[in-house]
Scaffold this motif. Structure first.
Motif, PDB file in Angstrom:
ATOM      1  N   ILE A 188     -16.522 -32.780  55.880  1.00 26.27           N
ATOM      2  CA  ILE A 188     -17.223 -31.552  55.503  1.00 26.27           C
ATOM      3  C   ILE A 188     -17.993 -30.882  56.641  1.00 26.27           C
ATOM      4  N   LEU A 189     -18.180 -31.565  57.775  1.00 26.36           N
ATOM      5  CA  LEU A 189     -18.959 -31.000  58.875  1.00 26.36           C
ATOM      6  C   LEU A 189     -18.232 -31.142  60.206  1.00 26.36           C
ATOM      7  N   ASP A 190     -18.625 -30.313  61.150  1.00 26.44           N
ATOM      8  CA  ASP A 190     -18.079 -30.355  62.500  1.00 26.44           C
ATOM      9  C   ASP A 190     -19.168 -30.849  63.450  1.00 26.44           C
ATOM     10  N   GLU A 191     -18.896 -31.953  64.140  1.00 24.52           N
ATOM     11  CA  GLU A 191     -19.881 -32.559  65.041  1.00 24.52           C
ATOM     12  C   GLU A 191     -20.366 -31.577  66.103  1.00 24.52           C
ATOM     13  N   THR A 192     -19.463 -30.794  66.667  1.00 20.03           N
ATOM     14  CA  THR A 192     -19.831 -29.849  67.724  1.00 20.03           C
ATOM     15  C   THR A 192     -20.820 -28.811  67.213  1.00 20.03           C
ATOM     16  N   ILE A 193     -20.586 -28.288  66.016  1.00 20.66           N
ATOM     17  CA  ILE A 193     -21.483 -27.275  65.450  1.00 20.66           C
ATOM     18  C   ILE A 193     -22.863 -27.875  65.186  1.00 20.66           C
ATOM     19  N   ILE A 194     -22.905 -29.107  64.660  1.00 19.75           N
ATOM     20  CA  ILE A 194     -24.184 -29.762  64.393  1.00 19.75           C
ATOM     21  C   ILE A 194     -24.936 -30.015  65.701  1.00 19.75           C
ATOM     22  N   LYS A 195     -24.240 -30.514  66.719  1.00 20.90           N
ATOM     23  CA  LYS A 195     -24.899 -30.759  68.015  1.00 20.90           C
ATOM     24  C   LYS A 195     -25.424 -29.460  68.612  1.00 20.90           C
ATOM     25  N   LYS A 196     -24.639 -28.411  68.533  1.00 15.10           N
ATOM     26  CA  LYS A 196     -25.070 -27.113  69.066  1.00 15.10           C
ATOM     27  C   LYS A 196     -26.337 -26.640  68.342  1.00 15.10           C
ATOM     28  N   ALA A 197     -26.363 -26.795  67.016  1.00 12.15           N
ATOM     29  CA  ALA A 197     -27.527 -26.376  66.233  1.00 12.15           C
ATOM     30  C   ALA A 197     -28.753 -27.230  66.581  1.00 12.15           C
ATOM     31  N   LEU A 198     -28.565 -28.532  66.774  1.00  9.67           N
ATOM     32  CA  LEU A 198     -29.681 -29.409  67.134  1.00  9.67           C
ATOM     33  C   LEU A 198     -30.212 -29.095  68.531  1.00  9.67           C
ATOM     34  N   ILE A 199     -29.329 -28.807  69.471  1.00  9.78           N
ATOM     35  CA  ILE A 199     -29.761 -28.425  70.825  1.00  9.78           C
ATOM     36  C   ILE A 199     -30.614 -27.163  70.742  1.00  9.78           C
ATOM     37  N   PHE A 200     -30.159 -26.180  69.954  1.00  8.90           N
ATOM     38  CA  PHE A 200     -30.914 -24.930  69.806  1.00  8.90           C
ATOM     39  C   PHE A 200     -32.265 -25.183  69.123  1.00  8.90           C
ATOM     40  N   ALA A 201     -32.283 -26.040  68.086  1.00 11.55           N
ATOM     41  CA  ALA A 201     -33.534 -26.353  67.387  1.00 11.55           C
ATOM     42  C   ALA A 201     -34.528 -27.030  68.328  1.00 11.55           C
ATOM     43  N   LEU A 202     -34.055 -27.984  69.137  1.00 11.31           N
ATOM     44  CA  LEU A 202     -34.952 -28.685  70.061  1.00 11.31           C
ATOM     45  C   LEU A 202     -35.443 -27.764  71.172  1.00 11.31           C
TER      46      LEU A 202
ATOM     47  N   SER B 141     -15.369 -40.038  52.596  1.00  8.98           N
ATOM     48  CA  SER B 141     -16.010 -39.581  53.826  1.00  8.98           C
ATOM     49  C   SER B 141     -15.250 -40.104  55.032  1.00  8.98           C
ATOM     50  N   ASN B 142     -15.517 -39.495  56.162  1.00  4.65           N
ATOM     51  CA  ASN B 142     -14.878 -39.876  57.408  1.00  4.65           C
ATOM     52  C   ASN B 142     -15.891 -39.649  58.529  1.00  4.65           C
ATOM     53  N   PHE B 143     -16.781 -40.622  58.735  1.00  7.88           N
ATOM     54  CA  PHE B 143     -17.800 -40.473  59.764  1.00  7.88           C
ATOM     55  C   PHE B 143     -17.219 -40.817  61.134  1.00  7.88           C
ATOM     56  N   LYS B 144     -17.442 -39.912  62.073  1.00  9.61           N
ATOM     57  CA  LYS B 144     -17.034 -40.118  63.460  1.00  9.61           C
ATOM     58  C   LYS B 144     -18.154 -39.628  64.358  1.00  9.61           C
ATOM     59  N   PHE B 145     -18.146 -40.102  65.590  1.00  5.64           N
ATOM     60  CA  PHE B 145     -19.150 -39.651  66.541  1.00  5.64           C
ATOM     61  C   PHE B 145     -18.604 -39.768  67.953  1.00  5.64           C
ATOM     62  N   THR B 146     -19.236 -39.052  68.838  1.00  5.86           N
ATOM     63  CA  THR B 146     -18.955 -39.140  70.264  1.00  5.86           C
ATOM     64  C   THR B 146     -20.267 -39.519  70.922  1.00  5.86           C
ATOM     65  N   MET B 147     -20.279 -40.594  71.698  1.00  8.39           N
ATOM     66  CA  MET B 147     -21.521 -41.011  72.353  1.00  8.39           C
ATOM     67  C   MET B 147     -22.071 -39.899  73.247  1.00  8.39           C
ATOM     68  N   GLY B 148     -21.196 -39.234  73.952  1.00  7.80           N
ATOM     69  CA  GLY B 148     -21.613 -38.148  74.826  1.00  7.80           C
ATOM     70  C   GLY B 148     -21.598 -36.819  74.096  1.00  7.80           C
ATOM     71  N   THR B 149     -21.879 -35.767  74.834  1.00  7.33           N
ATOM     72  CA  THR B 149     -21.853 -34.408  74.291  1.00  7.33           C
ATOM     73  C   THR B 149     -21.044 -33.554  75.248  1.00  7.33           C
ATOM     74  N   ASP B 150     -20.153 -32.769  74.691  1.00  6.40           N
ATOM     75  CA  ASP B 150     -19.291 -31.901  75.495  1.00  6.40           C
ATOM     76  C   ASP B 150     -20.143 -31.048  76.435  1.00  6.40           C
ATOM     77  N   PRO B 151     -19.897 -31.115  77.750  1.00  8.05           N
ATOM     78  CA  PRO B 151     -20.689 -30.335  78.721  1.00  8.05           C
ATOM     79  C   PRO B 151     -20.698 -28.841  78.427  1.00  8.05           C
ATOM     80  N   THR B 152     -19.644 -28.345  77.775  1.00  6.05           N
ATOM     81  CA  THR B 152     -19.558 -26.913  77.466  1.00  6.05           C
ATOM     82  C   THR B 152     -20.742 -26.453  76.622  1.00  6.05           C
ATOM     83  N   LEU B 153     -21.231 -27.313  75.716  1.00  5.81           N
ATOM     84  CA  LEU B 153     -22.368 -26.939  74.874  1.00  5.81           C
ATOM     85  C   LEU B 153     -23.602 -26.627  75.715  1.00  5.81           C
ATOM     86  N   PHE B 154     -23.775 -27.355  76.800  1.00  3.77           N
ATOM     87  CA  PHE B 154     -24.923 -27.117  77.670  1.00  3.77           C
ATOM     88  C   PHE B 154     -24.662 -25.948  78.624  1.00  3.77           C
ATOM     89  N   ILE B 155     -23.475 -25.889  79.179  1.00  2.86           N
ATOM     90  CA  ILE B 155     -23.145 -24.824  80.128  1.00  2.86           C
ATOM     91  C   ILE B 155     -23.241 -23.455  79.460  1.00  2.86           C
TER      92      ILE B 155
END
Length: 193
Positions: free
Chosen positions: A105-119, A155-169
């Motif tokens: 139901i969710l996209d990890e990239t979108i959640i990480k992007k939203a959390l980066i913006f919130a922080l 459910s299908n929980f997955k994660f990436t230990m790192g974060t795609d550099p593109t989100l920061f760039i």
């Protein structure tokens, strides 16, 4: 008296303890400028996370300069574990940026992007001079079977230990290159003032 009954009979222990500590450290610039994880600032952070649909527990330590953040409910679509600190230069440092999402139901990239913006929004409200994210270089997706098994619904929980550099760039972060570092992490930073 224009107040709620809880204001009269219920003690807020975290606030009382913070007030006691802040009296002792009233000359510390981080306390003077409210650039610490005080109860007020923690509530602000909780509000930002709740706008993303995340309910969390936030535990300050080390004289309110460090904080551990974990999602409150294990039966959630977003599982996360974040540690942050604020140093004497009022720089917000985000470590252990671990996020696992139910990919049905969710996209990890979108959640990480939203959390980066919130922080980043949080760091600006605290008038931090800089925000830093220390993230793993490991970008291989991994299964999170622990959370997948405890869910009642599919459910299908997955994660990436790192974060795609593109989100920061894309958000004007710069990579800090330390030639003497052999760590398996990358430090992304952004000046805020």
């Amino acid at each position: 008296m224009d107040c709620h009954i809880k204001d009269l009979i219920e003690e807020d222990m975290p606030t009382l303890f913070f007030e006691e500590v802040s009296i002792t450290y009233n000359q510390n610039p981080l306390f003077i400028n409210e650039q610490i994880f005080s109860p007020t600032n923690i509530n602000l952070l909780k509000d930002l996370f709740s706008e993303l649909g995340i309910v969390c527990d936030i535990t300050p330590y080390s004289l309110y300069r460090n904080v551990m953040i974990k999602n409150k409910d294990e039966k959630s679509s977003i599982i996360f574990d974040i540690n942050m600190s604020i140093n004497q230069r009022a720089e917000l440092h985000v470590r252990d940026f671990y996020i696992s999402v139910n990919q049905r139901i969710l996209d990890e990239t979108i959640i990480k992007k939203a959390l980066i913006f919130a922080l980043e929004t949080y760091a600006k409200k605290l008038k931090c001079t800089q925000i830093k994210f220390r993230v793993s270089k490991d970008l291989e997706p991994m299964e999170d079977n622990v959370y997948t098994k405890i869910q009642t619904l599919p459910s299908n929980f997955k994660f990436t230990m790192g974060t795609d550099p593109t989100l920061f760039i894309e958000n004007n972060y710069e990579e800090f290159n330390n030639p003497f570092s052999f760590e398996d992490t990358t430090l992304w930073y952004k000046n805020l003032l």
